[in-house]
Design a protein around this motif. Sequence first.
Motif, PDB file in Angstrom:
ATOM      1  N   MET A   1       0.831  -1.200   0.000  1.00 22.23           N
ATOM      2  CA  MET A   1       0.000   0.000   0.000  1.00 22.23           C
ATOM      3  C   MET A   1       0.870   1.258   0.000  1.00 22.23           C
ATOM      4  N   ALA A   2       1.866   1.279   0.894  1.00 23.33           N
ATOM      5  CA  ALA A   2       2.709   2.463   1.012  1.00 23.33           C
ATOM      6  C   ALA A   2       3.470   2.731  -0.282  1.00 23.33           C
ATOM      7  N   LYS A   3       3.971   1.657  -0.918  1.00 26.13           N
ATOM      8  CA  LYS A   3       4.732   1.813  -2.158  1.00 26.13           C
ATOM      9  C   LYS A   3       3.852   2.371  -3.263  1.00 26.13           C
ATOM     10  N   LEU A   4       2.624   1.912  -3.358  1.00 25.61           N
ATOM     11  CA  LEU A   4       1.699   2.421  -4.365  1.00 25.61           C
ATOM     12  C   LEU A   4       1.379   3.896  -4.125  1.00 25.61           C
ATOM     13  N   GLU A   5       1.145   4.241  -2.874  1.00 32.31           N
ATOM     14  CA  GLU A   5       0.807   5.628  -2.545  1.00 32.31           C
ATOM     15  C   GLU A   5       1.992   6.559  -2.767  1.00 32.31           C
ATOM     16  N   GLU A   6       3.206   6.055  -2.531  1.00 28.23           N
ATOM     17  CA  GLU A   6       4.407   6.857  -2.793  1.00 28.23           C
ATOM     18  C   GLU A   6       4.538   7.200  -4.275  1.00 28.23           C
ATOM     19  N   SER A   7       4.023   6.310  -5.122  1.00 24.22           N
ATOM     20  CA  SER A   7       4.094   6.522  -6.573  1.00 24.22           C
ATOM     21  C   SER A   7       2.944   7.377  -7.090  1.00 24.22           C
ATOM     22  N   GLY A   8       2.107   7.875  -6.190  1.00 23.20           N
ATOM     23  CA  GLY A   8       1.021   8.763  -6.577  1.00 23.20           C
ATOM     24  C   GLY A   8      -0.286   8.076  -6.918  1.00 23.20           C
ATOM     25  N   HIS A   9      -0.410   6.804  -6.572  1.00 22.66           N
ATOM     26  CA  HIS A   9      -1.636   6.077  -6.857  1.00 22.66           C
ATOM     27  C   HIS A   9      -2.529   6.025  -5.615  1.00 22.66           C
ATOM     28  N   GLU A  10      -3.811   6.050  -5.840  1.00 19.37           N
ATOM     29  CA  GLU A  10      -4.767   5.889  -4.744  1.00 19.37           C
ATOM     30  C   GLU A  10      -5.049   4.393  -4.569  1.00 19.37           C
ATOM     31  N   ALA A  11      -4.727   3.868  -3.410  1.00 21.14           N
ATOM     32  CA  ALA A  11      -4.868   2.434  -3.163  1.00 21.14           C
ATOM     33  C   ALA A  11      -5.937   2.179  -2.103  1.00 21.14           C
ATOM     34  N   VAL A  12      -6.787   1.215  -2.348  1.00 15.37           N
ATOM     35  CA  VAL A  12      -7.842   0.827  -1.415  1.00 15.37           C
ATOM     36  C   VAL A  12      -7.615  -0.627  -1.034  1.00 15.37           C
ATOM     37  N   LEU A  13      -7.530  -0.917   0.258  1.00 16.14           N
ATOM     38  CA  LEU A  13      -7.306  -2.280   0.735  1.00 16.14           C
ATOM     39  C   LEU A  13      -8.642  -2.997   0.900  1.00 16.14           C
ATOM     40  N   ILE A  14      -8.770  -4.151   0.275  1.00 14.94           N
ATOM     41  CA  ILE A  14      -9.956  -5.005   0.422  1.00 14.94           C
ATOM     42  C   ILE A  14      -9.505  -6.333   1.002  1.00 14.94           C
ATOM     43  N   ASP A  15      -9.892  -6.610   2.223  1.00 13.71           N
ATOM     44  CA  ASP A  15      -9.525  -7.848   2.921  1.00 13.71           C
ATOM     45  C   ASP A  15     -10.746  -8.762   2.968  1.00 13.71           C
ATOM     46  N   PRO A  16     -10.658  -9.973   2.408  1.00  9.56           N
ATOM     47  CA  PRO A  16     -11.819 -10.881   2.427  1.00  9.56           C
ATOM     48  C   PRO A  16     -12.361 -11.149   3.827  1.00  9.56           C
ATOM     49  N   LEU A  17     -11.494 -11.068   4.830  1.00  6.85           N
ATOM     50  CA  LEU A  17     -11.939 -11.355   6.195  1.00  6.85           C
ATOM     51  C   LEU A  17     -12.763 -10.220   6.792  1.00  6.85           C
ATOM     52  N   ASP A  18     -12.792  -9.080   6.112  1.00  7.06           N
ATOM     53  CA  ASP A  18     -13.591  -7.947   6.598  1.00  7.06           C
ATOM     54  C   ASP A  18     -15.046  -8.031   6.150  1.00  7.06           C
ATOM     55  N   TYR A  19     -15.371  -9.046   5.338  1.00  8.93           N
ATOM     56  CA  TYR A  19     -16.721  -9.162   4.780  1.00  8.93           C
ATOM     57  C   TYR A  19     -17.364 -10.466   5.223  1.00  8.93           C
ATOM     58  N   ASP A  20     -18.582 -10.345   5.694  1.00 10.33           N
ATOM     59  CA  ASP A  20     -19.353 -11.521   6.124  1.00 10.33           C
ATOM     60  C   ASP A  20     -20.111 -12.064   4.912  1.00 10.33           C
ATOM     61  N   LEU A  21     -19.427 -12.859   4.110  1.00 16.64           N
ATOM     62  CA  LEU A  21     -20.035 -13.397   2.898  1.00 16.64           C
ATOM     63  C   LEU A  21     -21.015 -14.502   3.251  1.00 16.64           C
ATOM     64  N   SER A  22     -22.103 -14.542   2.523  1.00 15.82           N
ATOM     65  CA  SER A  22     -23.184 -15.467   2.852  1.00 15.82           C
ATOM     66  C   SER A  22     -22.760 -16.905   2.655  1.00 15.82           C
ATOM     67  N   ALA A  23     -23.335 -17.777   3.432  1.00 16.91           N
ATOM     68  CA  ALA A  23     -23.142 -19.225   3.283  1.00 16.91           C
ATOM     69  C   ALA A  23     -24.522 -19.866   3.227  1.00 16.91           C
ATOM     70  N   LEU A  41     -22.910  -4.786  -2.690  1.00 15.53           N
ATOM     71  CA  LEU A  41     -23.076  -3.689  -3.645  1.00 15.53           C
ATOM     72  C   LEU A  41     -21.943  -2.669  -3.515  1.00 15.53           C
ATOM     73  N   ASN A  42     -21.559  -2.353  -2.284  1.00 11.04           N
ATOM     74  CA  ASN A  42     -20.456  -1.409  -2.067  1.00 11.04           C
ATOM     75  C   ASN A  42     -19.146  -1.966  -2.609  1.00 11.04           C
ATOM     76  N   LEU A  43     -18.923  -3.264  -2.353  1.00 10.95           N
ATOM     77  CA  LEU A  43     -17.691  -3.884  -2.823  1.00 10.95           C
ATOM     78  C   LEU A  43     -17.657  -3.955  -4.347  1.00 10.95           C
ATOM     79  N   ALA A  44     -18.800  -4.236  -4.950  1.00 14.99           N
ATOM     80  CA  ALA A  44     -18.872  -4.270  -6.413  1.00 14.99           C
ATOM     81  C   ALA A  44     -18.516  -2.910  -7.002  1.00 14.99           C
ATOM     82  N   GLN A  45     -18.962  -1.856  -6.349  1.00 21.21           N
ATOM     83  CA  GLN A  45     -18.647  -0.506  -6.830  1.00 21.21           C
ATOM     84  C   GLN A  45     -17.155  -0.222  -6.732  1.00 21.21           C
ATOM     85  N   GLU A  46     -16.521  -0.669  -5.636  1.00 19.03           N
ATOM     86  CA  GLU A  46     -15.071  -0.491  -5.478  1.00 19.03           C
ATOM     87  C   GLU A  46     -14.312  -1.236  -6.576  1.00 19.03           C
ATOM     88  N   ILE A  47     -14.724  -2.468  -6.849  1.00 22.03           N
ATOM     89  CA  ILE A  47     -14.045  -3.284  -7.855  1.00 22.03           C
ATOM     90  C   ILE A  47     -14.196  -2.668  -9.237  1.00 22.03           C
TER      91      ILE A  47
END
Length: 236
Positions: A1-23, A41-47
């Motif tokens: 993340m830090a390396k991407l931001e240093e290069s001037g890119h906007e980086a968004v972290l998406i961690d699968p463990l942060d989402y309660d996916l249906s079972a 829906l929010n995650l789809a918009q980010e992607i």
Amino acid sequence: MAKLEESGHEAVLIDPLDYDLSAPFKPLFSYAQRNAPQDLLNLAQEIESADGYVMVSPEYNHSMSPALANLLNHFGSSLYSYKPSVIATYSAGQWGGVRAAVNMRTFLSELGCLPVSAMIHVPRAQDVLDEDGSYTETQDAQKWSGYLERAFEQLAWWANAAKRYHESEEGEKRPGAFTRSPSQRNAPFRSAPRHHRCVGHVRPRPVHPGDASPRRRDPAYRCRRLPAPLLHAPAP
């Protein structure tokens, strides 16, 4: 993340463990629009809004993380397609997840976010990184930075090129997605008519009395295929 931001890119972290996916598993496109979970829906918009992806995964049984694959599979390829990606893997052993990376290359290509040629592999990750993501005292941070930069520069080049083309008049004419059935991918193969198929039969070869070879006395060896007769459909 830090390396991407240093290069001037906007980086968004998406961690699968942060989402309660249906079972059991139910992808976003299986929901009626009004019933889809807001998190999906929010995650789809980010992607969809991203210009490129850095896919980070440990190695599980020579494959990518099941949690990452599960998250990515919740969305159709139309959200990822025509964008580049970088494969970044790590492991506790000496190979750095390279076997998982081979699996990820085909997986991401099928989604449409084609991986760039440069990849990132971190062997013995527990000795390279601290818990906060910084390099340990035994590592040369400058060399690691240069190692990451090659992959990220390729990602940025392809992302910028794809974005400019998407925003152009020609970019609006990209090929359509498969919208009805996976069978739309199938080649237009047609089976031969039944009256053109051939049928073969076998006939035992005689055994000569002086032939002492056990192999030649074997019935399976003495069988040979004869020319198959053609079966033609009767004339109308």
